[in-house]
Design an enzyme around this catalytic site. Structure first.
Site, PDB file in Angstrom:
ATOM      1  NE  ARG A 138      -8.566  -4.454  -1.173  1.00  0.00           N
ATOM      2  CZ  ARG A 138      -8.808  -5.519  -1.909  1.00  0.00           C
ATOM      3  NH1 ARG A 138      -8.327  -5.574  -3.137  1.00  0.00           N
ATOM      4  NH2 ARG A 138      -9.513  -6.519  -1.441  1.00  0.00           N
ATOM      5  CB  SER A 180     -14.328  -2.817  -0.182  1.00  0.00           C
ATOM      6  OG  SER A 180     -12.963  -2.791   0.152  1.00  0.00           O
ATOM      7  N   GLY A 181     -13.279  -5.838  -1.128  1.00  0.00           N
ATOM      8  CA  GLY A 181     -12.838  -6.857  -2.079  1.00  0.00           C
ATOM      9  C   GLY A 181     -12.238  -6.397  -3.391  1.00  0.00           C
ATOM     10  N   GLY A 182     -11.904  -5.117  -3.512  1.00  0.00           N
ATOM     11  CA  GLY A 182     -11.342  -4.633  -4.768  1.00  0.00           C
ATOM     12  C   GLY A 182     -12.323  -3.784  -5.563  1.00  0.00           C
ATOM     13  CE  LYS A 207     -13.843  -7.740   6.218  1.00  0.00           C
ATOM     14  NZ  LYS A 207     -12.912  -6.826   6.877  1.00  0.00           N
ATOM     15  CD  GLU A 227     -12.527 -11.083   5.536  1.00  0.00           C
ATOM     16  OE1 GLU A 227     -11.937 -10.789   6.585  1.00  0.00           O
ATOM     17  OE2 GLU A 227     -12.308 -10.519   4.452  1.00  0.00           O
ATOM     18  NE  ARG A 283      -3.976  -2.132   0.865  1.00  0.00           N
ATOM     19  CZ  ARG A 283      -4.051  -3.301   0.220  1.00  0.00           C
ATOM     20  NH1 ARG A 283      -3.252  -3.539  -0.811  1.00  0.00           N
ATOM     21  NH2 ARG A 283      -4.931  -4.219   0.563  1.00  0.00           N
TER      22      ARG A 283
HETATM   23  P1  13P Z   1     -11.058  -4.984   1.685  1.00  0.00           P
HETATM   24  O1  13P Z   1     -12.242  -4.138   2.065  1.00  0.00           O
HETATM   25  O2  13P Z   1      -9.918  -4.195   1.126  1.00  0.00           O
HETATM   26  O3  13P Z   1     -11.438  -6.173   0.859  1.00  0.00           O
HETATM   27  O4  13P Z   1     -10.444  -5.550   3.041  1.00  0.00           O
HETATM   28  C1  13P Z   1     -11.276  -6.010   4.012  1.00  0.00           C
HETATM   29  C2  13P Z   1     -10.560  -7.029   4.790  1.00  0.00           C
HETATM   30  O5  13P Z   1     -10.416  -6.915   5.985  1.00  0.00           O
HETATM   31  C3  13P Z   1     -10.034  -8.223   4.085  1.00  0.00           C
HETATM   32  O6  13P Z   1      -9.792  -9.223   5.019  1.00  0.00           O
END
Ligand code: 13P
Length: 353
Positions: free
Chosen positions: A294, A263-265, A221, A179, A35
């Protein structure tokens, strides 16, 4: 001090309080280094502390952020004032959480699927994290999609590990965030994402119940139901919202207090728009909230750029995204609200954690 079942439930509910969601700031050292590289900043322990302190001391953010997921280094780190960062959060009414998995590792007998590790010694680590102030935890499992994947082997191995982690968390008085992330990488359609996510969640909840996890004292999640990032036909915001709500109504028991999406990208604004559209379809049996990494940090990273004289800009960018996602919690976000944005993000950050 032991935590009662009522206290665990109260924590889970407080994390998904109206208008609020989670900041996932638990990037591992290699991921935060990537990052920082995207903004040409070297990742030193002090710079990581400075960056996270900037996020955690943003005035007004606690109106929109209920909890923050920390990485091992951060929960032990002190702010420039000498106070531990976890205490800084707690004093602002923000609940500290901790990432406890040790990452997705190659699944034996498979060449391209992973199982998340970190169960050995987890009970002892949870006891220590609780002493350091953590009241909730996160464990991320990764499910890859292709024509042939995922295998039932991968889904089951990850579901089993997620349930073992969740049961240990509750035993130790910590709310588990479970998650299972079905990746959006690939050319698959939204229908395929829905089918794979449905099957994954069915297996995860079967294991959670088998391993006696209290559904009232956990949060889920998951990914949203979206088109694969390389799919030539991208589903609309309305299609994503309808498919995601349908999938969760079929798989997530109403006893679970909240679903906090990753958010996953997705772009910052898409992640917000999707969440808002889902909430506008309510009422739902569970709170629909966010636990973005992200999508809450991309604009902040860019506005800050690693410079002391841009800390205020970084804070403003973070506050703006937090506020937009808070609006999405009520289903009332519109893109016109972005006009107040201090900066816009555009660069793509790739998931590692
Ligand atoms: P993102 O929202 O960037 O996908 O990250 C969330 C997260 O904690 C991934 O484990």
């Amino acid at each position: 001090m032991t935590t009662t079942a009522n206290e665990l439930q109260a924590t889970a509910q407080a994390i998904v309080a109206p208008g609020k969601g989670i900041l996932a700031a638990d990037e591992s050292s290699p991921t935060i280094a990537k990052r920082f590289k995207s903004i040409d900043v070297e990742s030193t322990e002090d710079k990581r502390r400075e960056y996270r302190e900037m996020l955690f001391t943003t005035p007004g953010a606690s109106a929109f952020i209920s909890g923050v997921i920390l990485f091992d280094e951060t929960i032990r780190q002190a702010a420039s004032t000498g106070k531990r960062l976890a205490e800084v959060l707690e004093q602002d009414g923000v609940i500290p959480g901790i990432k406890v998995d040790k990452g997705a590792k190659l699944l034996a007998g498979s060449c391209d699927e992973t199982v998340t590790e970190g169960l050995d010694g987890l009970r002892e680590r949870l006891t220590e994290y609780k002493g350091l102030g953590a009241r909730f935890a996160k464990w991320r499992a990764v499910i890859r999609v292709s024509d042939a994947l995922p295998s039932t082997y991968c889904m089951d191995a990850n579901a089993h590990a997620l349930a073992r982690y969740a049961a240990l968390c509750q035993e130790q008085g910590i709310v588990p965030i479970v998650e299972p992330e079905v990746l959006m990488d690939g050319a698959h359609t939204i229908e395929r994402c829905e089918a794979v996510t449905t099957e994954t969640l069915q297996r995860v909840f079967r294991e959670l119940q088998r391993q006696r996890v209290s559904l009232e004292s956990m949060l889920l999640k998951p990914n949203m139901i979206v088109s694969g990032s390389e799919c030539p036909v991208q589903a609309s915001v309305a299609e994503v919202a309808a498919a995601t709500v349908r999938c969760f109504r079929r798989t997530v028991p109403a006893a679970v207090p909240g679903i906090v999406f990753l958010s996953g990208g997705q772009s910052d604004e898409k992640a917000t728009a999707h969440l808002s559209a889902m909430n506008a379809l309510g009422a739902h049996p569970w709170e629909l909230s966010f636990s973005y990494g992200r999508a809450l940090q991309a604009a902040t990273l860019k506005a800050w750029g690693g410079r002391d004289d841009r800390i205020e800009s970084g804070k403003q960018a973070f506050l703006h995204r937090a506020k937009m996602n808070s609006e999405a919690r009520y289903g009332r976000y519109t893109s016109a609200m972005e006009a107040a944005a201090p900066t816009a993000s555009g660069d793509k950050l790739v998931s590692q954690d």
